[in-house]
Design a protein around this motif. Structure first.
Motif, PDB file in Angstrom:
ATOM      1  N   GLU A 156       0.830  -1.206   0.000  1.00 20.11           N
ATOM      2  CA  GLU A 156       0.000   0.000   0.000  1.00 20.11           C
ATOM      3  C   GLU A 156       0.869   1.263   0.000  1.00 20.11           C
ATOM      4  N   ASP A 157       1.974   1.236   0.769  1.00 16.97           N
ATOM      5  CA  ASP A 157       2.895   2.376   0.781  1.00 16.97           C
ATOM      6  C   ASP A 157       3.502   2.581  -0.607  1.00 16.97           C
ATOM      7  N   GLY A 158       3.880   1.491  -1.255  1.00 13.16           N
ATOM      8  CA  GLY A 158       4.441   1.582  -2.598  1.00 13.16           C
ATOM      9  C   GLY A 158       3.449   2.134  -3.592  1.00 13.16           C
ATOM     10  N   LEU A 159       2.203   1.687  -3.488  1.00 13.44           N
ATOM     11  CA  LEU A 159       1.160   2.194  -4.381  1.00 13.44           C
ATOM     12  C   LEU A 159       0.918   3.679  -4.136  1.00 13.44           C
ATOM     13  N   ALA A 160       0.884   4.072  -2.870  1.00 13.07           N
ATOM     14  CA  ALA A 160       0.686   5.495  -2.550  1.00 13.07           C
ATOM     15  C   ALA A 160       1.799   6.342  -3.158  1.00 13.07           C
ATOM     16  N   ALA A 161       3.033   5.847  -3.115  1.00 12.91           N
ATOM     17  CA  ALA A 161       4.157   6.589  -3.702  1.00 12.91           C
ATOM     18  C   ALA A 161       4.020   6.684  -5.219  1.00 12.91           C
ATOM     19  N   MET A 162       3.494   5.633  -5.848  1.00 11.57           N
ATOM     20  CA  MET A 162       3.301   5.654  -7.298  1.00 11.57           C
ATOM     21  C   MET A 162       2.261   6.685  -7.707  1.00 11.57           C
ATOM     22  N   LEU A 163       1.273   6.884  -6.849  1.00 10.12           N
ATOM     23  CA  LEU A 163       0.159   7.766  -7.198  1.00 10.12           C
ATOM     24  C   LEU A 163       0.323   9.176  -6.653  1.00 10.12           C
ATOM     25  N   ASP A 164       1.410   9.446  -5.957  1.00  9.11           N
ATOM     26  CA  ASP A 164       1.656  10.756  -5.358  1.00  9.11           C
ATOM     27  C   ASP A 164       2.133  11.732  -6.421  1.00  9.11           C
ATOM     28  N   ALA A 165       1.382  12.800  -6.616  1.00  8.22           N
ATOM     29  CA  ALA A 165       1.727  13.801  -7.634  1.00  8.22           C
ATOM     30  C   ALA A 165       3.019  14.539  -7.293  1.00  8.22           C
ATOM     31  N   LYS A 166       3.388  14.568  -6.021  1.00 13.57           N
ATOM     32  CA  LYS A 166       4.604  15.280  -5.616  1.00 13.57           C
ATOM     33  C   LYS A 166       5.847  14.403  -5.699  1.00 13.57           C
ATOM     34  N   ALA A 167       5.666  13.098  -5.812  1.00 12.83           N
ATOM     35  CA  ALA A 167       6.795  12.178  -5.909  1.00 12.83           C
ATOM     36  C   ALA A 167       7.387  12.221  -7.314  1.00 12.83           C
ATOM     37  N   VAL A 168       8.670  12.005  -7.407  1.00 13.56           N
ATOM     38  CA  VAL A 168       9.304  11.905  -8.718  1.00 13.56           C
ATOM     39  C   VAL A 168       9.156  10.453  -9.156  1.00 13.56           C
ATOM     40  N   ASN A 169       8.215  10.234 -10.058  1.00 14.75           N
ATOM     41  CA  ASN A 169       7.974   8.893 -10.580  1.00 14.75           C
ATOM     42  C   ASN A 169       7.569   9.016 -12.051  1.00 14.75           C
ATOM     43  N   THR A 170       7.382   7.910 -12.681  1.00 14.53           N
ATOM     44  CA  THR A 170       7.066   7.876 -14.112  1.00 14.53           C
ATOM     45  C   THR A 170       5.830   8.712 -14.440  1.00 14.53           C
ATOM     46  N   TRP A 171       4.818   8.634 -13.592  1.00  8.74           N
ATOM     47  CA  TRP A 171       3.532   9.239 -13.916  1.00  8.74           C
ATOM     48  C   TRP A 171       3.511  10.735 -13.631  1.00  8.74           C
ATOM     49  N   SER A 172       4.092  11.152 -12.512  1.00  8.76           N
ATOM     50  CA  SER A 172       4.142  12.595 -12.228  1.00  8.76           C
ATOM     51  C   SER A 172       5.094  13.290 -13.193  1.00  8.76           C
ATOM     52  N   THR A 173       6.163  12.597 -13.588  1.00  6.96           N
ATOM     53  CA  THR A 173       7.096  13.168 -14.559  1.00  6.96           C
ATOM     54  C   THR A 173       6.424  13.308 -15.925  1.00  6.96           C
ATOM     55  N   ALA A 174       5.634  12.307 -16.310  1.00  8.68           N
ATOM     56  CA  ALA A 174       4.907  12.391 -17.586  1.00  8.68           C
ATOM     57  C   ALA A 174       3.947  13.574 -17.566  1.00  8.68           C
ATOM     58  N   TRP A 175       3.208  13.735 -16.469  1.00  8.56           N
ATOM     59  CA  TRP A 175       2.261  14.847 -16.335  1.00  8.56           C
ATOM     60  C   TRP A 175       2.986  16.185 -16.432  1.00  8.56           C
ATOM     61  N   ALA A 176       4.100  16.303 -15.730  1.00  8.73           N
ATOM     62  CA  ALA A 176       4.858  17.562 -15.709  1.00  8.73           C
ATOM     63  C   ALA A 176       5.416  17.908 -17.086  1.00  8.73           C
ATOM     64  N   GLY A 177       5.656  16.910 -17.927  1.00 14.30           N
ATOM     65  CA  GLY A 177       6.225  17.135 -19.244  1.00 14.30           C
ATOM     66  C   GLY A 177       5.213  17.491 -20.319  1.00 14.30           C
ATOM     67  N   LEU A 178       3.950  17.607 -19.950  1.00 11.58           N
ATOM     68  CA  LEU A 178       2.906  17.910 -20.927  1.00 11.58           C
ATOM     69  C   LEU A 178       2.554  19.391 -20.920  1.00 11.58           C
ATOM     70  N   THR A 179       2.069  19.855 -22.057  1.00  5.33           N
ATOM     71  CA  THR A 179       1.520  21.208 -22.119  1.00  5.33           C
ATOM     72  C   THR A 179       0.162  21.203 -21.423  1.00  5.33           C
ATOM     73  N   ASP A 180      -0.354  22.373 -21.144  1.00  5.62           N
ATOM     74  CA  ASP A 180      -1.670  22.471 -20.508  1.00  5.62           C
ATOM     75  C   ASP A 180      -2.747  21.798 -21.361  1.00  5.62           C
ATOM     76  N   LEU A 181      -2.703  22.012 -22.667  1.00  4.77           N
ATOM     77  CA  LEU A 181      -3.704  21.411 -23.553  1.00  4.77           C
ATOM     78  C   LEU A 181      -3.559  19.885 -23.572  1.00  4.77           C
ATOM     79  N   GLN A 182      -2.342  19.385 -23.569  1.00  6.42           N
ATOM     80  CA  GLN A 182      -2.129  17.939 -23.527  1.00  6.42           C
ATOM     81  C   GLN A 182      -2.650  17.353 -22.219  1.00  6.42           C
ATOM     82  N   ARG A 183      -2.450  18.079 -21.120  1.00  4.15           N
ATOM     83  CA  ARG A 183      -2.988  17.620 -19.830  1.00  4.15           C
ATOM     84  C   ARG A 183      -4.506  17.548 -19.891  1.00  4.15           C
TER      85      ARG A 183
END
Length: 118
Positions: free
Chosen positions: A12-39
């Motif tokens: 559960e801790d690992g899953l929470a870290a994967m879904l944390d928008a403030k954590a540096v992970n694949t998904w938050s990094t992907a989100w941060a790399g998008l333009t506003d329109l792409q988001r």
């Protein structure tokens, strides 16, 4: 992987870290790399909205603080998301869906994040 690499963490801790928008992970990094329109387009695909429908375009304009968003702009944003592997066309449909189930969970968990960061 997170739980196994961090002593004391549960799955559960690992899953929470994967879904944390403030954590540096694949998904938050992907989100941060998008333009506003792409988001916006990624969120719209996740919600199952018809991406170039008038109501979706109006919603995009409102969320992006623009007077109008053209269908071609959404189409280009979606093409970029496809190229990045974030969305794919649903087989037998014109609808686009989020490709990665963890990204879909990340989007659900972080639904309150604005498409236009402050």
């Amino acid at each position: 992987g997170n739980a196994m690499s961090t002593p004391g963490w549960s799955v559960e801790d690992g899953l929470a870290a994967m879904l944390d928008a403030k954590a540096v992970n694949t998904w938050s990094t992907a989100w941060a790399g998008l333009t506003d329109l792409q988001r916006f387009a990624l969120r719209a695909a996740h919600a199952g909205l018809p991406l170039t429908a008038a109501a979706t375009l109006q919603q995009a304009a409102t969320e992006l603080g623009q007077a109008k968003v053209q269908p071609s702009s959404i189409t280009r944003a979606v093409e970029t998301l496809v190229d990045k592997g974030l969305v794919a066309r649903e087989p037998g449909s014109r609808r686009h869906v989020v490709s990665d189930p963890v990204m879909a969970a990340w989007l659900t968990q972080n639904a309150a994040l604005p498409v236009r960061p402050a």
